[in-house]
Design a protein around this motif. Structure first.
Motif, PDB file in Angstrom:
ATOM      1  N   ALA A   1      -3.109  -1.488 119.901  1.00 53.70           N
ATOM      2  CA  ALA A   1      -3.169  -0.441 121.533  1.00 53.70           C
ATOM      3  C   ALA A   1      -3.774   1.034 120.712  1.00 53.70           C
ATOM      4  O   ALA A   1      -4.587   1.866 121.616  1.00 53.70           O
ATOM      5  CB  ALA A   1      -2.047  -0.296 122.100  1.00 53.70           C
ATOM      6  N   TYR A   2      -2.986   1.634 119.958  1.00 55.87           N
ATOM      7  CA  TYR A   2      -3.689   2.591 119.713  1.00 55.87           C
ATOM      8  C   TYR A   2      -5.600   2.881 119.224  1.00 55.87           C
ATOM      9  O   TYR A   2      -5.726   3.612 118.884  1.00 55.87           O
ATOM     10  CB  TYR A   2      -2.730   3.683 118.081  1.00 55.87           C
ATOM     11  CG  TYR A   2      -3.265   4.308 117.441  1.00 55.87           C
ATOM     12  CD1 TYR A   2      -2.652   5.730 117.703  1.00 55.87           C
ATOM     13  CD2 TYR A   2      -3.877   4.694 116.193  1.00 55.87           C
ATOM     14  CE1 TYR A   2      -3.135   6.845 117.078  1.00 55.87           C
ATOM     15  CE2 TYR A   2      -3.887   6.110 115.677  1.00 55.87           C
ATOM     16  CZ  TYR A   2      -4.222   6.786 116.233  1.00 55.87           C
ATOM     17  OH  TYR A   2      -4.336   7.929 115.427  1.00 55.87           O
ATOM     18  N   ALA A   3      -5.551   1.671 118.546  1.00 53.85           N
ATOM     19  CA  ALA A   3      -7.104   1.567 117.799  1.00 53.85           C
ATOM     20  C   ALA A   3      -7.914   1.266 119.399  1.00 53.85           C
ATOM     21  O   ALA A   3      -8.646   1.755 119.091  1.00 53.85           O
ATOM     22  CB  ALA A   3      -7.400   0.114 117.280  1.00 53.85           C
ATOM     23  N   LYS A   4      -6.991   0.766 120.764  1.00 56.51           N
ATOM     24  CA  LYS A   4      -8.301   1.605 121.845  1.00 56.51           C
ATOM     25  C   LYS A   4      -7.685   2.641 122.387  1.00 56.51           C
ATOM     26  O   LYS A   4      -7.705   2.689 123.588  1.00 56.51           O
ATOM     27  CB  LYS A   4      -7.884   0.241 122.904  1.00 56.51           C
ATOM     28  CG  LYS A   4      -8.018  -0.958 122.339  1.00 56.51           C
ATOM     29  CD  LYS A   4      -9.668  -1.403 121.471  1.00 56.51           C
ATOM     30  CE  LYS A   4     -10.023  -2.924 121.294  1.00 56.51           C
ATOM     31  NZ  LYS A   4     -11.042  -2.955 120.779  1.00 56.51           N
ATOM     32  N   LYS A   5      -7.113   3.563 121.700  1.00 54.10           N
ATOM     33  CA  LYS A   5      -7.074   5.128 122.482  1.00 54.10           C
ATOM     34  C   LYS A   5      -5.570   5.120 123.326  1.00 54.10           C
ATOM     35  O   LYS A   5      -5.564   5.252 124.101  1.00 54.10           O
ATOM     36  CB  LYS A   5      -8.037   5.804 122.815  1.00 54.10           C
ATOM     37  CG  LYS A   5      -8.758   5.543 121.650  1.00 54.10           C
ATOM     38  CD  LYS A   5      -9.901   6.886 122.319  1.00 54.10           C
ATOM     39  CE  LYS A   5     -11.369   6.995 121.067  1.00 54.10           C
ATOM     40  NZ  LYS A   5     -10.935   7.555 119.789  1.00 54.10           N
ATOM     41  N   PHE A   6      -4.600   3.916 123.039  1.00 53.53           N
ATOM     42  CA  PHE A   6      -3.620   3.791 123.889  1.00 53.53           C
ATOM     43  C   PHE A   6      -2.464   4.520 123.118  1.00 53.53           C
ATOM     44  O   PHE A   6      -2.301   3.384 122.625  1.00 53.53           O
ATOM     45  CB  PHE A   6      -3.127   1.576 124.793  1.00 53.53           C
ATOM     46  CG  PHE A   6      -4.812   1.816 125.555  1.00 53.53           C
ATOM     47  CD1 PHE A   6      -4.377   2.632 127.425  1.00 53.53           C
ATOM     48  CD2 PHE A   6      -5.374   1.567 125.533  1.00 53.53           C
ATOM     49  CE1 PHE A   6      -5.401   2.389 128.488  1.00 53.53           C
ATOM     50  CE2 PHE A   6      -6.824   1.138 126.610  1.00 53.53           C
ATOM     51  CZ  PHE A   6      -6.287   1.442 128.034  1.00 53.53           C
ATOM     52  N   TYR A   7      -2.064   5.775 123.161  1.00 58.50           N
ATOM     53  CA  TYR A   7      -0.544   6.065 123.165  1.00 58.50           C
ATOM     54  C   TYR A   7      -0.460   7.352 123.603  1.00 58.50           C
ATOM     55  O   TYR A   7      -1.233   8.091 124.683  1.00 58.50           O
ATOM     56  CB  TYR A   7      -0.992   6.076 121.501  1.00 58.50           C
ATOM     57  CG  TYR A   7      -2.629   6.867 120.631  1.00 58.50           C
ATOM     58  CD1 TYR A   7      -1.577   8.719 120.796  1.00 58.50           C
ATOM     59  CD2 TYR A   7      -3.436   7.056 120.956  1.00 58.50           C
ATOM     60  CE1 TYR A   7      -3.068   9.484 120.431  1.00 58.50           C
ATOM     61  CE2 TYR A   7      -4.681   7.187 121.052  1.00 58.50           C
ATOM     62  CZ  TYR A   7      -3.954   9.053 120.361  1.00 58.50           C
ATOM     63  OH  TYR A   7      -5.251   9.395 120.289  1.00 58.50           O
ATOM     64  N   PHE A   8       0.687   7.314 123.657  1.00 65.88           N
ATOM     65  CA  PHE A   8       1.265   9.055 123.888  1.00 65.88           C
ATOM     66  C   PHE A   8       1.552  10.425 122.802  1.00 65.88           C
ATOM     67  O   PHE A   8       1.894   9.781 121.410  1.00 65.88           O
ATOM     68  CB  PHE A   8       2.754   8.383 124.933  1.00 65.88           C
ATOM     69  CG  PHE A   8       3.513   9.618 125.076  1.00 65.88           C
ATOM     70  CD1 PHE A   8       3.077  10.780 125.849  1.00 65.88           C
ATOM     71  CD2 PHE A   8       4.676  10.881 124.576  1.00 65.88           C
ATOM     72  CE1 PHE A   8       3.420  11.586 126.434  1.00 65.88           C
ATOM     73  CE2 PHE A   8       5.255  11.878 125.061  1.00 65.88           C
ATOM     74  CZ  PHE A   8       4.595  11.921 125.965  1.00 65.88           C
ATOM     75  N   ASP A   9       0.706  11.018 123.208  1.00 62.99           N
ATOM     76  CA  ASP A   9       0.273  11.513 121.881  1.00 62.99           C
ATOM     77  C   ASP A   9       1.059  13.315 122.399  1.00 62.99           C
ATOM     78  O   ASP A   9       0.615  14.701 121.516  1.00 62.99           O
ATOM     79  CB  ASP A   9      -0.617  12.844 122.189  1.00 62.99           C
ATOM     80  CG  ASP A   9      -1.596  13.180 123.103  1.00 62.99           C
ATOM     81  OD1 ASP A   9      -0.697  13.203 123.967  1.00 62.99           O
ATOM     82  OD2 ASP A   9      -2.853  14.059 122.738  1.00 62.99           O
ATOM     83  N   PHE A  10       1.595  13.262 123.007  1.00 61.33           N
ATOM     84  CA  PHE A  10       3.330  14.232 122.919  1.00 61.33           C
ATOM     85  C   PHE A  10       3.028  15.498 122.727  1.00 61.33           C
ATOM     86  O   PHE A  10       3.396  16.667 122.955  1.00 61.33           O
ATOM     87  CB  PHE A  10       4.034  14.783 121.410  1.00 61.33           C
ATOM     88  CG  PHE A  10       4.739  13.252 121.102  1.00 61.33           C
ATOM     89  CD1 PHE A  10       6.015  13.434 121.538  1.00 61.33           C
ATOM     90  CD2 PHE A  10       4.739  12.214 120.626  1.00 61.33           C
ATOM     91  CE1 PHE A  10       6.981  11.764 121.122  1.00 61.33           C
ATOM     92  CE2 PHE A  10       4.946  10.941 120.327  1.00 61.33           C
ATOM     93  CZ  PHE A  10       6.264  10.060 120.492  1.00 61.33           C
TER      94      PHE A  10
END
Length: 692
Positions: free
Chosen positions: A250-259
């Motif tokens: 998911a991170y590779a597809k730019k899906f993450y919470f970046d705080f």
């Protein structure tokens, strides 16, 4: 004057007898200062300090996602906090000569918002940055000397100084028509006025103190959180901002919470549907479309192209997003123009009908009208008291337009004087449309008018004569005129509701615009030298720079430059954007029971993650979720303190950007690196470390 005083006494007595008071009745014993006394040295000092703060905030947002929430309320709140603290301290020393009034508070808010508005319309993170060689190299097409201009404060500041003030004079003659005749709401201006009025009434003083404490509390926590994150970000790819919240795939597809406290705060301010639209756009693009298109690498586009080349996958990301945004913007512009003409004609007919009818009312209706009309009469009295002559506004527009027609072609030799002349002939019409639409919906379409200018003038000039640069430069001219015009009318509405003089509003707007013309390029330069601005994989990708240049390239090259099937997909999304907007407008007009239109996503918001990914949309949805749960638990408290918490999160995190940038310029790196690896990669790292 005696008759006016007796009339006011009778109105006051009538209101007192019935135990019903209006807002302005509560202020009757408070003297309204003259327009010169509304503009004080202390208000300008506070405005300057807050302008610096908000310039950093807006610039950071511009360089990351380009989503700028309304800052009117935050500016009014911080202005009150700072000047109230100042006057209380001075009063304890026995040196206070002039009390802090709501008019002075409004002057501060107007000046700060005007300055921050230039941070957006200046285009330092969009059309100006799009002129640079760095962005031109990413766009590939049009990367020729005549279509590239290196960024420099030596031309950026003079350019803004000659184009930013014209819009102020274009809309001044229409202020009475917009505010008094059409009674446009200007939601942000009205909300800010209500906030300022509540601060300065005896009843609102306690509430204001609580809101201010809340803002500073969360601002401090946000600042400390930003500092804590810095210690774990020693290199690219390190830190909480790169934490794979939902897994590495998911991170590779730019899906993450970046705080990011900033975007959690922005999510609390933006409407729910805006945040949902952003997340939906990220899912459609990065979750479905881009993986499918990447599977056609070598068939639809060359497999040898870099990921940032517009003739490869980047071309689909940028041009489909542009098509969606243009479809939304074009529909809004045309619909707004039609609606404006319809309302003008209808308003004239209604006025003619009413002029031939003698109104009849009962005594109860007269009593209610007397109560509700008291505030309006008092506001109209002060709104009309200090007039700005129309001849002065027209003369100012002509003089500044002539100056701009002379100077801009000297800065950009690709632009001719007749290009500028046409822009200034059309601009007042577009400024009126934008100011009118903003009064109805609180949505400024300045960037859309700028994009239309890019397409028009870049195609007119052509690639060989610097059409890319000409389109971007005229975009700046149009955006500055249209944006400052709507901002000024918004502030006139705030001034009308707080009994602030139109002259003080205009003067503070001019001061704020001047501050913005100097400050915005300097703040941008600070980021530009400290970070790799414009790098798609960096902390400040400045997505709109490449998008604006892409529009200019499309204007001069035509559709033949697009990769395979990109035009077909772009047309589909362009049409879908128009269809969604049309459906929303139809449902708004005819469907009132369930109000389904509230749940239709915004095409323009959906298009933004097409280029950036979904990380910031997730942050904003977290902000929405926090606000939603808060409203379920205590709706009144959420409405009163939600904006203060959101403003604190945004301000604190953005303020940390200043020392962080200074540390970067000084070459100081964080001591730690927090990075997450897959199990297989971790085994390789351990084997290397073990072997050493």
């Amino acid at each position: 004057m005696a008759e006016s005083g007796e009339m006011r006494d009778e109105q006051t007595k009538s209101l007192d007898d019935d135990d019903e008071t209006t807002l302005e009745h509560a202020y009757l014993d408070t003297e309204v200062p003259s327009w010169r006394n509304q503009i004080t040295v202390r208000s300008m000092v506070v405005s300057l300090i807050l302008s610096v703060v908000f310039n950093f905030i807006v610039m950071k947002l511009n360089l990351t996602t380009g989503i700028i929430p309304s800052i009117n309320v935050a500016a009014g709140l911080l202005g009150y906090a700072m000047l109230k603290t100042w006057t209380v301290a001075i009063n304890k020393c026995g040196l206070l000569k002039q009390p802090f009034t709501r008019q002075e508070n409004t002057v501060i808010q107007t000046c700060v918002v005007a300055c921050a508005g230039i941070a957006f319309s200046s285009g330092t993170a969009s059309y100006m940055l799009g002129m640079s060689g760095k962005i031109a190299a990413q766009a590939d097409a049009g990367n020729t000397p005549i279509n590239v201009k290196n960024l420099s404060l030596a031309w950026m500041i003079p350019f803004l100084l000659v184009v930013s003030f014209v819009g102020l004079f274009s809309i001044v003659p229409l202020r009475k028509m917009m505010i008094l005749q059409y009674k446009l709401t200007y939601p942000s201006g009205t909300a800010t006025a209500n906030l300022i009025n509540s601060f300065h009434t005896p009843k609102g003083a306690k509430q204001a103190k609580k809101q201010v404490r809340t803002l500073f509390k969360w601002g401090g926590l946000s600042f400390l959180w930003g500092m804590a994150q810095w210690f774990f970000a020693a290199a690219d790819g390190c830190g909480f901002v790169n934490f794979p919240t939902f897994g590495l795939k998911a991170y590779a597809k730019k899906f993450y919470f970046d705080f990011s406290a900033t975007y959690v705060g922005v999510g609390m301010i933006c409407p729910y549907m805006v945040n949902v639209s952003l997340l939906l756009g990220a899912i459609i693009s990065w979750g479905i479309m881009w993986p499918l298109i990447e599977a056609q690498k070598g068939h639809w586009y060359s497999a040898d192209l870099s990921p940032t080349n517009l003739h490869g996958i980047q071309g689909y990301r940028v041009f489909i997003a542009i098509a969606t945004i243009l479809g939304d913007g074009l529909f809004q512009v045309v619909a707004n123009a039609i609606y404006t003409c319809f309302k003008l004609v209808k308003g004239k007919q209604k006025k003619d009908e009413l002029s031939s009818v003698i109104p009849v009312s009962t005594s109860d209706e007269s009593h209610d009208a007397n109560i509700t009309r008291f505030d309006e009469q008092r506001r109209i009295e002060y709104f009309l008291k200090d007039q700005i002559p129309n001849w002065l506004a027209i003369l100012g527009y002509v003089v500044l337009a002539v100056l701009s027609i002379i100077v801009v072609p000297l800065i950009f030799h690709q632009v001719r004087w007749y290009h500028m002349l046409l822009a200034y002939i059309v601009a007042p019409i577009l400024a009126f449309c934008n100011a009118y639409g903003c009064g109805l919906s609180d949505w400024s379409l300045a960037s859309n008018y700028g994009k239309l200018a890019i397409l028009t003038f870049s195609a007119w000039v052509g690639m060989d004569h610097g059409g890319v640069l000409a389109g971007l430069a005229t975009c700046g001219v149009m955006m500055n005129i249209v944006s400052t015009a709507s901002d000024l009318m918004q502030d006139f509405k705030t001034g009308y509701l707080t009994l602030s003089s139109p002259r003080s509003m205009f003067f503070s707007q001019v001061c704020g615009t001047f501050m913005g013309c100097i400050m915005s390029p300097l703040v941008f330069w600070f980021f530009y030298k400290a970070y790799s601005v414009g790098d798609a994989d960096g902390p400040y990708p400045a997505p709109y720079a490449l998008m604006y240049r892409g529009i200019a390239v499309l204007g001069v090259e035509g559709f033949s430059s697009l990769p395979k099937h990109c035009l077909t997909l772009s047309i589909c999304f362009f049409c879908a954007s128009i269809a969604i907007n049309a459906l929303t407008h139809i449902l708004k007009k005819y469907e009132t029971k369930y109000r389904i239109y509230r749940f239709i996503p915004s095409p323009m918001c959906m298009a933004i993650p097409f280029y950036l990914g979904g990380y910031f949309a997730i942050d904003m949805c977290v902000g929405s979720l926090i606000l939603y749960i808060w409203e379920l638990r205590n709706k009144k408290e959420a409405e009163e303190f939600g904006p203060a918490v959101a403003s604190g999160l945004i301000c604190g995190d953005s303020l940390w950007g200043v020392p962080a940038a200074i540390l970067s310029l000084a070459g100081v790196k964080a001591p730690l690196c927090l990075r997450v690896f897959s199990a297989s990669t971790n085994d390789k790292v351990e084997s290397v470390l073990g072997g050493s």
